[in-house]
Design an enzyme around this catalytic site. Structure first.
Site, PDB file in Angstrom:
ATOM      1  N   GLU A 152     -18.905  55.446  30.816  1.00 29.66           N
ATOM      2  CA  GLU A 152     -19.198  54.070  30.414  1.00 29.66           C
ATOM      3  C   GLU A 152     -20.671  53.886  30.072  1.00 29.66           C
ATOM      4  O   GLU A 152     -21.539  54.098  30.921  1.00 29.66           O
ATOM      5  CB  GLU A 152     -18.823  53.124  31.560  1.00 29.66           C
ATOM      6  N   GLU A 158     -29.533  48.089  34.111  1.00 28.10           N
ATOM      7  CA  GLU A 158     -28.838  48.731  35.226  1.00 28.10           C
ATOM      8  C   GLU A 158     -29.045  50.237  35.261  1.00 28.10           C
ATOM      9  O   GLU A 158     -28.848  50.868  36.292  1.00 28.10           O
ATOM     10  CB  GLU A 158     -27.337  48.423  35.161  1.00 28.10           C
ATOM     11  N   ASP A 185     -17.794  48.394  27.316  1.00 28.98           N
ATOM     12  CA  ASP A 185     -17.754  47.183  28.152  1.00 28.98           C
ATOM     13  C   ASP A 185     -18.454  46.097  27.331  1.00 28.98           C
ATOM     14  O   ASP A 185     -19.620  46.256  26.950  1.00 28.98           O
ATOM     15  CB  ASP A 185     -18.493  47.473  29.470  1.00 28.98           C
ATOM     16  N   HIS A 188     -22.010  44.967  28.408  1.00 26.04           N
ATOM     17  CA  HIS A 188     -23.094  45.901  28.087  1.00 26.04           C
ATOM     18  C   HIS A 188     -23.314  45.981  26.575  1.00 26.04           C
ATOM     19  O   HIS A 188     -24.442  46.050  26.103  1.00 26.04           O
ATOM     20  CB  HIS A 188     -22.794  47.289  28.654  1.00 26.04           C
ATOM     21  N   HIS A 211     -13.640  47.480  29.126  1.00 27.86           N
ATOM     22  CA  HIS A 211     -13.974  46.379  30.031  1.00 27.86           C
ATOM     23  C   HIS A 211     -14.281  45.136  29.216  1.00 27.86           C
ATOM     24  O   HIS A 211     -15.067  45.200  28.267  1.00 27.86           O
ATOM     25  CB  HIS A 211     -15.206  46.714  30.886  1.00 27.86           C
ATOM     26  N   ARG A 217     -21.321  37.543  31.733  1.00 33.41           N
ATOM     27  CA  ARG A 217     -20.461  38.285  32.653  1.00 33.41           C
ATOM     28  C   ARG A 217     -19.421  37.398  33.352  1.00 33.41           C
ATOM     29  O   ARG A 217     -18.837  37.776  34.360  1.00 33.41           O
ATOM     30  CB  ARG A 217     -21.258  39.089  33.686  1.00 33.41           C
ATOM     31  N   GLU A 246     -13.787  42.814  33.942  1.00 32.94           N
ATOM     32  CA  GLU A 246     -14.721  43.169  35.015  1.00 32.94           C
ATOM     33  C   GLU A 246     -15.799  42.090  34.995  1.00 32.94           C
ATOM     34  O   GLU A 246     -16.783  42.196  34.261  1.00 32.94           O
ATOM     35  CB  GLU A 246     -15.300  44.559  34.761  1.00 32.94           C
TER      36      GLU A 246
END
Ligand code: LER
Ligand code: MN
Length: 273
Positions: A152, A158, A185, A188, A211, A217, A246
């Site tokens: 991922e 992060e 995702d 991201h 995701h 988020r 997520e």
């Protein structure tokens, strides 16, 4: 395409997966909201009653498309690039331990945060020298069990490498294992990709799990990610896997899951058996 919701099998500090105490009650709630599957974050399979979870999941007719492994990094600092060899070996052993549950549940194994950052003062090349052989060993063990891995891309706040889909695709070419793919995702991608749909298109043969989260988020529909464009792109690529939410459990798991289903079911209609 099918819809899943990411939950944790045990308490976690990672806020974008749901853990509401009783995992069985959560599974029932998600099945009741019409999800086709649940993604399970498992810190350590040895600490989880998988028989019980597999039984509940089967009884509810839920799939488990993916096993998340990032909590071993978040909670224990295990990573495949750690300068300390003991931590690297423990991270690899933990991923190996995820293969049996994944095989049993029919899930892909996610390599996200557990890849770890490039350590301070080290080069990308050095990190790759640690990462590639470890992933290769896990991929080959996974292959023997019929399990696939997905790496991922994670945003720069992060981790300090593997931020884009293209970066992961380059790494996959160097890795040369055919049971390793990529997990885009949307949270991201919204930060890292110049053109998220084009990034998915370029990687389409290796996209084996996705995701979904909005730009903040939160549940899809509560920010400004273009989910219609994403789903259109995936449909064009004949993606038949899961869109797995997520997201922050904001204001609650129940409400975030309800909002996710309300938005995503417009794009991914429920398939009748
Ligand atoms: C981390 O931000 C994330 O998206 C997870 O899926 C990584 O394991
Ligand atoms: Mn993710």
């Amino acid at each position: 395409m099918k819809l899943a919701y990411a939950i944790s099998a045990s308490p976690t500090r990672f806020a974008a997966v749901g853990h509401a105490g009783d995992v069985h009650a959560t599974l029932r709630r998600l099945a009741g909201l019409g999800f086709d599957g649940v993604e399970l974050a498992i810190r350590d399979p040895a600490q989880v009653d998988l028989d019980a979870i597999a039984g509940t999941v089967r009884g509810l007719g839920l799939a488990v498309p993916a096993v998340g492994t990032g909590q071993a990094y978040v909670e224990e600092g295990l990573s495949l690039t750690a300068p300390d060899p003991a931590r690297r070996e423990a991270a690899e052993a933990r991923l190996m331990a995820q293969l049996a549950p994944a095989a049993r549940l029919g899930a892909v194994v996610i390599i996200g945060l557990i890849h770890g950052p490039v350590p301070p003062g080290e080069t990308h090349e050095r990190a790759l020298e640690r990462f590639l052989p470890a992933v290769s060993r896990v991929a080959q063990a996974a292959g023997r069990r019929g399990v696939r891995l997905v790496i991922e891309p994670i945003n720069r706040y992060e981790t300090n490498w593997l931020n884009t889909v293209e970066e992961v695709m380059d790494l996959l070419r160097r890795l040369g294992e055919d049971n390793v793919g990529v997990l885009p995702d949307t949270f991201h991608m919204n930060i890292e990709e110049a053109a998220p749909a084009a990034a998915v298109r370029a990687a389409r043969t290796r996209v084996w799990h996705v995701h979904v989260a909005d730009s903040n988020r939160r549940a899809p529909g509560l920010g400004h990610v273009d989910f219609d464009a994403l789903v259109r792109e995936l449909a064009r690529a004949r993606y038949a896997g899961f869109l797995s939410a997520e997201i922050l459990q904001d204001p609650t798991l129940e409400e975030a899951a309800r909002q996710t289903a309300a938005k995503m079911r417009l794009l991914v209609p429920r398939r009748r058996a």
